[in-house]
Design a protein around this motif. Sequence first.
Motif, PDB file in Angstrom:
ATOM      1  N   ARG A  34       0.805  -1.225   0.000  1.00 48.08           N
ATOM      2  CA  ARG A  34       0.000   0.000   0.000  1.00 48.08           C
ATOM      3  C   ARG A  34       0.837   1.273   0.000  1.00 48.08           C
ATOM      4  O   ARG A  34       0.316   2.367  -0.156  1.00 48.08           O
ATOM      5  CB  ARG A  34      -0.927  -0.006   1.215  1.00 48.08           C
ATOM      6  CG  ARG A  34      -1.954  -1.133   1.184  1.00 48.08           C
ATOM      7  CD  ARG A  34      -2.670  -1.291   2.490  1.00 48.08           C
ATOM      8  NE  ARG A  34      -3.395  -0.097   2.884  1.00 48.08           N
ATOM      9  CZ  ARG A  34      -3.981   0.059   4.080  1.00 48.08           C
ATOM     10  NH1 ARG A  34      -3.887  -0.897   4.979  1.00 48.08           N
ATOM     11  NH2 ARG A  34      -4.624   1.163   4.371  1.00 48.08           N
ATOM     12  N   ARG A  66      -9.197  -5.688  -2.142  1.00 47.85           N
ATOM     13  CA  ARG A  66      -9.919  -6.122  -0.947  1.00 47.85           C
ATOM     14  C   ARG A  66     -11.324  -5.525  -0.936  1.00 47.85           C
ATOM     15  O   ARG A  66     -11.573  -4.477  -1.538  1.00 47.85           O
ATOM     16  CB  ARG A  66      -9.151  -5.696   0.300  1.00 47.85           C
ATOM     17  CG  ARG A  66      -7.840  -6.436   0.457  1.00 47.85           C
ATOM     18  CD  ARG A  66      -7.009  -5.892   1.595  1.00 47.85           C
ATOM     19  NE  ARG A  66      -6.577  -4.531   1.330  1.00 47.85           N
ATOM     20  CZ  ARG A  66      -5.879  -3.807   2.196  1.00 47.85           C
ATOM     21  NH1 ARG A  66      -5.570  -4.309   3.370  1.00 47.85           N
ATOM     22  NH2 ARG A  66      -5.510  -2.580   1.889  1.00 47.85           N
ATOM     23  N   ILE A  68     -14.640  -4.465   1.614  1.00 46.66           N
ATOM     24  CA  ILE A  68     -15.173  -4.257   2.962  1.00 46.66           C
ATOM     25  C   ILE A  68     -16.671  -3.992   2.848  1.00 46.66           C
ATOM     26  O   ILE A  68     -17.167  -3.621   1.788  1.00 46.66           O
ATOM     27  CB  ILE A  68     -14.485  -3.085   3.688  1.00 46.66           C
ATOM     28  CG1 ILE A  68     -14.675  -1.777   2.910  1.00 46.66           C
ATOM     29  CG2 ILE A  68     -13.002  -3.373   3.892  1.00 46.66           C
ATOM     30  CD1 ILE A  68     -14.149  -0.570   3.646  1.00 46.66           C
ATOM     31  N   ALA A  91     -12.275   4.017   1.249  1.00 50.58           N
ATOM     32  CA  ALA A  91     -12.237   2.777   0.481  1.00 50.58           C
ATOM     33  C   ALA A  91     -11.666   3.027  -0.918  1.00 50.58           C
ATOM     34  O   ALA A  91     -10.859   2.241  -1.426  1.00 50.58           O
ATOM     35  CB  ALA A  91     -13.640   2.176   0.386  1.00 50.58           C
ATOM     36  N   ALA A  94      -7.930   3.502  -0.746  1.00 46.54           N
ATOM     37  CA  ALA A  94      -7.233   2.247  -0.480  1.00 46.54           C
ATOM     38  C   ALA A  94      -7.424   1.226  -1.593  1.00 46.54           C
ATOM     39  O   ALA A  94      -6.960   0.099  -1.478  1.00 46.54           O
ATOM     40  CB  ALA A  94      -7.711   1.661   0.842  1.00 46.54           C
ATOM     41  N   ALA A  96     -10.074  -0.303  -2.389  1.00 45.95           N
ATOM     42  CA  ALA A  96     -10.884  -1.403  -1.860  1.00 45.95           C
ATOM     43  C   ALA A  96     -12.311  -1.280  -2.369  1.00 45.95           C
ATOM     44  O   ALA A  96     -12.825  -0.171  -2.551  1.00 45.95           O
ATOM     45  CB  ALA A  96     -10.877  -1.381  -0.331  1.00 45.95           C
ATOM     46  N   GLU A 313      -9.811   2.774   7.518  1.00 46.68           N
ATOM     47  CA  GLU A 313      -8.370   2.580   7.684  1.00 46.68           C
ATOM     48  C   GLU A 313      -8.081   1.570   8.789  1.00 46.68           C
ATOM     49  O   GLU A 313      -7.186   0.717   8.661  1.00 46.68           O
ATOM     50  CB  GLU A 313      -7.693   3.918   7.990  1.00 46.68           C
ATOM     51  CG  GLU A 313      -7.716   4.890   6.814  1.00 46.68           C
ATOM     52  CD  GLU A 313      -7.328   6.307   7.207  1.00 46.68           C
ATOM     53  OE1 GLU A 313      -6.979   6.512   8.395  1.00 46.68           O
ATOM     54  OE2 GLU A 313      -7.377   7.192   6.338  1.00 46.68           O
ATOM     55  N   LEU A 316      -9.086  -2.099   7.638  1.00 51.46           N
ATOM     56  CA  LEU A 316      -8.128  -2.638   6.670  1.00 51.46           C
ATOM     57  C   LEU A 316      -6.806  -2.995   7.345  1.00 51.46           C
ATOM     58  O   LEU A 316      -6.171  -3.998   7.005  1.00 51.46           O
ATOM     59  CB  LEU A 316      -7.890  -1.646   5.537  1.00 51.46           C
ATOM     60  CG  LEU A 316      -9.050  -1.472   4.550  1.00 51.46           C
ATOM     61  CD1 LEU A 316      -8.745  -0.364   3.545  1.00 51.46           C
ATOM     62  CD2 LEU A 316      -9.346  -2.781   3.824  1.00 51.46           C
ATOM     63  N   THR A 317      -6.403  -2.190   8.315  1.00 59.01           N
ATOM     64  CA  THR A 317      -5.201  -2.502   9.083  1.00 59.01           C
ATOM     65  C   THR A 317      -5.375  -3.807   9.848  1.00 59.01           C
ATOM     66  O   THR A 317      -4.476  -4.653   9.892  1.00 59.01           O
ATOM     67  CB  THR A 317      -4.873  -1.360  10.067  1.00 59.01           C
ATOM     68  OG1 THR A 317      -4.590  -0.175   9.324  1.00 59.01           O
ATOM     69  CG2 THR A 317      -3.673  -1.706  10.934  1.00 59.01           C
ATOM     70  N   ASP A 320      -5.056  -6.786   7.757  1.00 59.25           N
ATOM     71  CA  ASP A 320      -3.648  -7.117   7.496  1.00 59.25           C
ATOM     72  C   ASP A 320      -2.991  -7.791   8.682  1.00 59.25           C
ATOM     73  O   ASP A 320      -1.785  -8.077   8.657  1.00 59.25           O
ATOM     74  CB  ASP A 320      -2.869  -5.848   7.145  1.00 59.25           C
ATOM     75  CG  ASP A 320      -3.231  -5.302   5.768  1.00 59.25           C
ATOM     76  OD1 ASP A 320      -3.745  -6.086   4.946  1.00 59.25           O
ATOM     77  OD2 ASP A 320      -3.008  -4.105   5.522  1.00 59.25           O
TER      78      ASP A 320
END
Length: 351
Positions: A34, A66, A68, A91, A94, A96, A313, A316-317, A320
């Motif tokens: 990223r 990804r 969400i 989103a 990112a 996503a 954020e 998504l963190t 990971d």
Amino acid sequence: MAGRPSTERATLADVARHAGVSTGTASKALNGRRDIADDTRARVLEAVAELGYRPTTTQWEPPRTRTIAAVFDVLDSPYISNVLQGVLAAATNAQANLLVRLPPDRAARATKAAARAWVAAQKESGVVGIVGITLGEPNAMLQAAKEVGMPFVMIDPVDLEDPRTVSVGSANWAGGRTATEHVLELGHRRVGWIGGPAASAAARERLHGYRAALDSAGISLDQSLVRSDTFSIDTGLVHGRDLLALPDPPTAIVTGDDEIAVGVLAAARELHVAVPEQLSVVGFDDTPQATWTTPQLTSVHQPLAGMGRMAVETVLTMADGVQPASRHVQLATSLTVRDSTAPYPARTSGR
């Protein structure tokens, strides 16, 4: 640059030279890191296509997008719309995908079976994390997500039982106190409160801020001036009528959100109580709706879009595999003063 002969296999170094980046940057771009700029990643992928590069190891795969999910009960709210704006922006930034979901019916979502089925459906759709926006009765859904390792971040949680749930909100206590201090500084001493449901952590914190401001000013709490109900225009209208019909009505009313404040303004018009000459009104959220009223509404500004961005954020963190530094993030509030508040009025015979 001319392409390589078809009999000679392209290397990662060839891709990097073709894209004008270092080998390390090319590797990061191909592995979906990223911290690589979008235009850099595009150049690397273009070089891969032109050179016909194939990795020498089977571990590499093209970067995956990804997905969400954002879940909430109703959309017909300026609050939800503004939070969603931040969710969508984050989103998009990112890269996503965003799915907008309704939860199971309230009666069903509290059951383990329905909650597990709903979470399983999200997982089958490729969802890697869920953002819940002021979602009522969330506990079974949160537990079902936890069982399958699905990150779930709540914005302004309601009915929450597990204090370990990751949440994002604003400094609600400070906002409630600031709003109340504002009308106290204008000279008001009969200050009413109409807030949201007791099940809402945000509503409780705002009420506590109101009470703290009164206490700091040496004013005893008059329970007859305090009302809690839903976050809605009807709540402001119904309880606004009641408060303004008291033998000794408040000269200022602080509310738990802008919709309640709009209802209070409607009640004041209905009862021929002039705002702000006879009654000051303060909202909370500072949605665009606050500037549509007459008079325009003084309101506690909370960064709704920022809350949405922070939730995305964070989820998504967590997807990971990294846990957030804090399970409860609160963004700062501030007061936007407009035309619905004014100094304490002299009591008139009409009141």
